[in-house]
Design an enzyme around this catalytic site. Structure first.
Site, PDB file in Angstrom:
ATOM      1  N   GLU A   1      68.763  45.073 123.436  1.00 33.63           N
ATOM      2  CA  GLU A   1      67.585  45.384 124.252  1.00 33.63           C
ATOM      3  C   GLU A   1      67.300  46.879 124.126  1.00 33.63           C
ATOM      4  OE1 GLU A   1      65.077  43.992 126.250  1.00 33.63           O
ATOM      5  OE2 GLU A   1      64.532  46.104 126.424  1.00 33.63           O
ATOM      6  N   GLN A   2      66.057  47.202 123.790  1.00 31.33           N
ATOM      7  CA  GLN A   2      65.723  48.615 123.566  1.00 31.33           C
ATOM      8  C   GLN A   2      65.758  49.444 124.853  1.00 31.33           C
ATOM      9  OE1 GLN A   2      61.765  48.715 121.927  1.00 31.33           O
ATOM     10  NE2 GLN A   2      60.808  47.977 123.797  1.00 31.33           N
TER      11      GLN A   2
ATOM     12  N   ASP B   1      56.955  35.357 123.897  1.00 28.62           N
ATOM     13  CA  ASP B   1      55.738  36.117 123.582  1.00 28.62           C
ATOM     14  C   ASP B   1      55.711  36.618 122.134  1.00 28.62           C
ATOM     15  OD1 ASP B   1      54.829  35.768 126.128  1.00 28.62           O
ATOM     16  OD2 ASP B   1      54.773  37.893 126.666  1.00 28.62           O
TER      17      ASP B   1
ATOM     18  N   TYR C   1      50.022  35.821 146.226  1.00 26.77           N
ATOM     19  CA  TYR C   1      51.002  34.879 146.771  1.00 26.77           C
ATOM     20  C   TYR C   1      52.273  35.645 147.145  1.00 26.77           C
ATOM     21  CZ  TYR C   1      52.341  35.026 141.769  1.00 26.77           C
ATOM     22  OH  TYR C   1      52.666  35.434 140.490  1.00 26.77           O
TER      23      TYR C   1
ATOM     24  N   ARG D   1      59.120  38.921 139.151  1.00 26.04           N
ATOM     25  CA  ARG D   1      59.682  38.931 137.804  1.00 26.04           C
ATOM     26  C   ARG D   1      61.058  39.607 137.772  1.00 26.04           C
ATOM     27  NH1 ARG D   1      60.105  42.095 133.391  1.00 26.04           N
ATOM     28  NH2 ARG D   1      59.989  41.066 131.364  1.00 26.04           N
TER      29      ARG D   1
HETATM   30  C1  LIG Z   1      58.043  45.126 131.564  1.00 20.99           C
HETATM   31  C2  LIG Z   1      57.360  43.790 131.649  1.00 20.99           C
HETATM   32  C3  LIG Z   1      56.660  43.438 132.799  1.00 20.99           C
HETATM   33  C4  LIG Z   1      56.009  42.207 132.882  1.00 20.99           C
HETATM   34  N1  LIG Z   1      55.352  41.879 134.008  1.00 20.99           N
HETATM   35  C5  LIG Z   1      54.786  40.665 134.135  1.00 20.99           C
HETATM   36  C6  LIG Z   1      54.169  40.276 135.343  1.00 20.99           C
HETATM   37  O1  LIG Z   1      54.110  41.039 136.295  1.00 20.99           O
HETATM   38  N2  LIG Z   1      53.620  39.040 135.420  1.00 20.99           N
HETATM   39  C7  LIG Z   1      53.673  38.157 134.358  1.00 20.99           C
HETATM   40  O2  LIG Z   1      53.187  37.025 134.474  1.00 20.99           O
HETATM   41  N3  LIG Z   1      54.249  38.504 133.197  1.00 20.99           N
HETATM   42  C8  LIG Z   1      54.804  39.730 133.068  1.00 20.99           C
HETATM   43  N4  LIG Z   1      55.402  40.062 131.907  1.00 20.99           N
HETATM   44  C9  LIG Z   1      55.352  39.116 130.781  1.00 20.99           C
HETATM   45  C10 LIG Z   1      56.295  38.000 130.927  1.00 20.99           C
HETATM   46  O3  LIG Z   1      57.533  38.472 131.391  1.00 20.99           O
HETATM   47  C11 LIG Z   1      56.406  37.383 129.564  1.00 20.99           C
HETATM   48  O4  LIG Z   1      55.130  36.913 129.158  1.00 20.99           O
HETATM   49  C12 LIG Z   1      57.269  36.176 129.501  1.00 20.99           C
HETATM   50  O5  LIG Z   1      58.310  36.227 130.391  1.00 20.99           O
HETATM   51  C13 LIG Z   1      57.771  35.955 128.075  1.00 20.99           C
HETATM   52  O6  LIG Z   1      58.910  36.741 127.926  1.00 20.99           O
HETATM   53  P1  LIG Z   1      59.557  37.214 126.566  1.00 20.99           P
HETATM   54  O7  LIG Z   1      61.018  37.269 126.823  1.00 20.99           O
HETATM   55  O8  LIG Z   1      59.088  36.397 125.421  1.00 20.99           O
HETATM   56  O9  LIG Z   1      58.965  38.662 126.325  1.00 20.99           O
HETATM   57  P2  LIG Z   1      59.058  39.982 127.223  1.00 20.99           P
HETATM   58  O10 LIG Z   1      59.163  39.655 128.636  1.00 20.99           O
HETATM   59  O11 LIG Z   1      57.958  40.845 126.775  1.00 20.99           O
HETATM   60  O12 LIG Z   1      60.458  40.626 126.786  1.00 20.99           O
HETATM   61  C14 LIG Z   1      60.658  41.256 125.539  1.00 20.99           C
HETATM   62  C15 LIG Z   1      61.847  42.182 125.637  1.00 20.99           C
HETATM   63  O13 LIG Z   1      62.159  42.659 124.323  1.00 20.99           O
HETATM   64  C16 LIG Z   1      62.435  44.051 124.395  1.00 20.99           C
HETATM   65  N5  LIG Z   1      62.153  44.607 123.051  1.00 20.99           N
HETATM   66  C17 LIG Z   1      60.939  44.807 122.477  1.00 20.99           C
HETATM   67  N6  LIG Z   1      61.084  45.288 121.218  1.00 20.99           N
HETATM   68  C18 LIG Z   1      62.423  45.361 120.995  1.00 20.99           C
HETATM   69  C19 LIG Z   1      63.207  45.757 119.864  1.00 20.99           C
HETATM   70  N7  LIG Z   1      62.645  46.136 118.686  1.00 20.99           N
HETATM   71  N8  LIG Z   1      64.567  45.733 119.965  1.00 20.99           N
HETATM   72  C20 LIG Z   1      65.161  45.349 121.156  1.00 20.99           C
HETATM   73  N9  LIG Z   1      64.459  44.977 122.245  1.00 20.99           N
HETATM   74  C21 LIG Z   1      63.104  44.949 122.158  1.00 20.99           C
HETATM   75  C22 LIG Z   1      61.509  44.548 125.500  1.00 20.99           C
HETATM   76  O14 LIG Z   1      61.965  45.772 126.036  1.00 20.99           O
HETATM   77  C23 LIG Z   1      61.587  43.403 126.496  1.00 20.99           C
HETATM   78  O15 LIG Z   1      62.665  43.562 127.398  1.00 20.99           O
HETATM   79  C24 LIG Z   1      56.049  41.308 131.786  1.00 20.99           C
HETATM   80  C25 LIG Z   1      56.752  41.670 130.618  1.00 20.99           C
HETATM   81  C26 LIG Z   1      57.410  42.897 130.543  1.00 20.99           C
HETATM   82  C27 LIG Z   1      58.186  43.291 129.295  1.00 20.99           C
END
Ligand SMILES: Cc1cc2nc3c(=O)[nH]c(=O)nc-3n(C[C@H](O)[C@H](O)[C@H](O)COP(=O)(O)OP(=O)(O)OC[C@H]3O[C@@H](n4cnc5c(N)ncnc54)[C@H](O)[C@@H]3O)c2cc1C
Length: 397
Positions: free
Chosen positions: A34-35, A299, A220, A108
């Site tokens: 995790e970055q 995502d 909510y 979250r």
């Molecule tokens: C800071 C943040 C706040 C959010 N707030 C909301 C919200 O309020 N409401 C909502 O509905 N959704 C929110 N989201 C989006 C939601 O969490 C995501 O759409 C969903 O949970 C899908 O998650 P994911 O794990 O695929 O991606 P993400 O939740 O985007 O997580 C990706 C992770 O990968 C890490 N990362 C990125 N690039 C690298 C790399 N090169 N090397 C190592 N690590 C890396 C990031 O730091 C992050 O922790 C937020 C996302 C983030 C990152």
């Protein structure tokens, strides 16, 4: 030689953490990079529909999550100008009865903390904070991942790499897709307030959705009902990549003029002392999610607009299907990853499209808005809910 049971995950978001837990349960060792230096509480509310809660409960996260969640009794859809209720969809115990799992709303940060605690308690998972995945190379026996921790560059080998690094995914780019996410022309503004500052009728366990011209508003309770999460979606040109850019209340109120928005909705918007905003992006459905021993999840694979509240849910579903596929196909990892991708492609593409369409529907104006409201009002709770059967009643094969 890579350990035959080590899997690397880029990103400790909801998707990466869930994938690690699901994979560890199937006997794999997982290293998450995790970055961020720490997993902070960034973000606000997330709605977790039964397709997601069913899986979180299967991962034994119920005891960690229940103290923080709220189970909303209904979704109330309201007119921007008068505040009158257009339609009401019952949630609560009826949803649990119908789909076999509850509908929850949660901060979250609380969801991420529950996942992180479960990860920390699992001896088969290593979480390396402050470590960025920069690149990877696929070879016959798996994958070599290049990471950077401050000035230190390192290599790690494993049988597979899962890119769960979010909207601006570096692993997706390293796999060959250098296209940029698609800006939706909208920004989401978020704030949380103490429940006690909200008008009495908005303090209880319910999701409120206000539909107006070129903007909509959702609020909510979260954190066991002690905070209210408010999200306002407006048409905008700002395209920052930050999840938490500060936004000025006056700018926001400019989108919620008195002609279209009544005093009650405007009062809700005036409750927070400060706002954070993020620009809304998605991407068209992806044809090829991975190659060799790497694949994408959450995502990184299928960013979506938030109007169906399914971003986290799709990442959680991905994680569980991925673990199933790798467990039953560990002798041929690339093939197991292609099976996972094939199983997820249709569903995530449909949710991406439905989220976009829902966003269009929410912000209609004039006669089209009138027609939408009439249809919603006539449907009634049961019909409204059954429109989501395909989404909430999903099960793994
Ligand atoms: C800071 C943040 C706040 C959010 N707030 C909301 C919200 O309020 N409401 C909502 O509905 N959704 C929110 N989201 C989006 C939601 O969490 C995501 O759409 C969903 O949970 C899908 O998650 P994911 O794990 O695929 O991606 P993400 O939740 O985007 O997580 C990706 C992770 O990968 C890490 N990362 C990125 N690039 C690298 C790399 N090169 N090397 C190592 N690590 C890396 C990031 O730091 C992050 O922790 C937020 C996302 C983030 C990152």
């Amino acid at each position: 030689m890579a350990s035959s049971r080590t899997i690397l995950v880029a990103g400790a978001g909801i998707g990466g953490l869930t994938a690690a837990l699901a994979l560890a349960r199937k006997g794999f060792r997982v290293v998450i990079f995790e970055q961020a230096e720490e997993l902070s509480e960034t973000g606000a509310g997330i709605q977790l529909s039964p397709n997601a809660t069913r899986l979180l409960l299967e991962l034994d996260l119920g005891d960690r999550l229940r103290p923080q969640v709220v189970m909303p009794e209904h979704l109330s859809i309201r007119r921007a100008r008068t505040g009158a209720e257009i339609a009401r969809m019952r949630l609560g115990a009826g949803i649990e009865f119908r789909y076999g799992a509850p509908y929850w709303i949660i901060h979250r940060g609380d969801l991420q903390a529950a996942l992180r605690d479960a990860v920390s308690a699992n001896p088969d998972i290593v979480l390396r904070l402050g470590t960025r995945v920069e690149d990877f190379a696929i070879h016959q026996n798996g994958v070599t991942v290049q990471t950077r921790q401050r000035d230190h560059v390192g290599d790690e080998r494993a049988v597979a790499l899962i890119g769960a690094d979010g909207l601006w995914s570096r692993t997706r780019a390293a796999a060959g897709d250098r296209s940029k996410p698609r800006f939706s022309g909208r920004t989401a503004w978020r704030a949380t307030v103490q429940t006690s500052v909200m008008p009495e009728i908005f303090r209880g366990p319910a999701v409120h959705l206000w539909l107006g011209r070129n903007a909509h508003l959702v609020h909510y309770p979260v954190r066991a009902g002690s905070l209210i999460n408010i999200v306002a979606i407006v048409n905008d040109t700002w395209q920052g990549e930050d999840w938490s850019a500060p936004g000025a209340s006056d700018d926001l109120m400019g989108h919620f003029g008195k002609l279209s928005w009544g005093d009650t909705a405007r009062g809700v918007l005036q409750a927070p002392g400060s706002w954070l905003k993020w620009a809304l992006f998605d991407r068209p459905p992806l044809r090829r999610r991975g190659q060799g021993s790497m694949t994408l999840l959450g995502d990184a694979a299928h960013p979506m607009l938030p109007f169906l509240a399914q971003g986290a849910a799709m990442a959680i579903e991905d994680a569980m299907v991925l673990a199933d596929c790798l467990a039953s196909g560990r002798d041929d990892i690339p093939r197991a990853l292609r099976t996972y991708e094939a199983l997820r492609r249709g569903r995530t593409a449909r949710v991406q499209r439905a989220a976009r369409f829902t966003g269009e529907l929410y912000q209609l104006a004039g006669p089209l808005a009138l027609a939408r409201n009439t249809v919603l009002a006539r449907m009634g709770s049961e019909k409204l809910r059954s429109r989501y059967d395909w989404l909430y009643d999903w099960r793994r094969l």
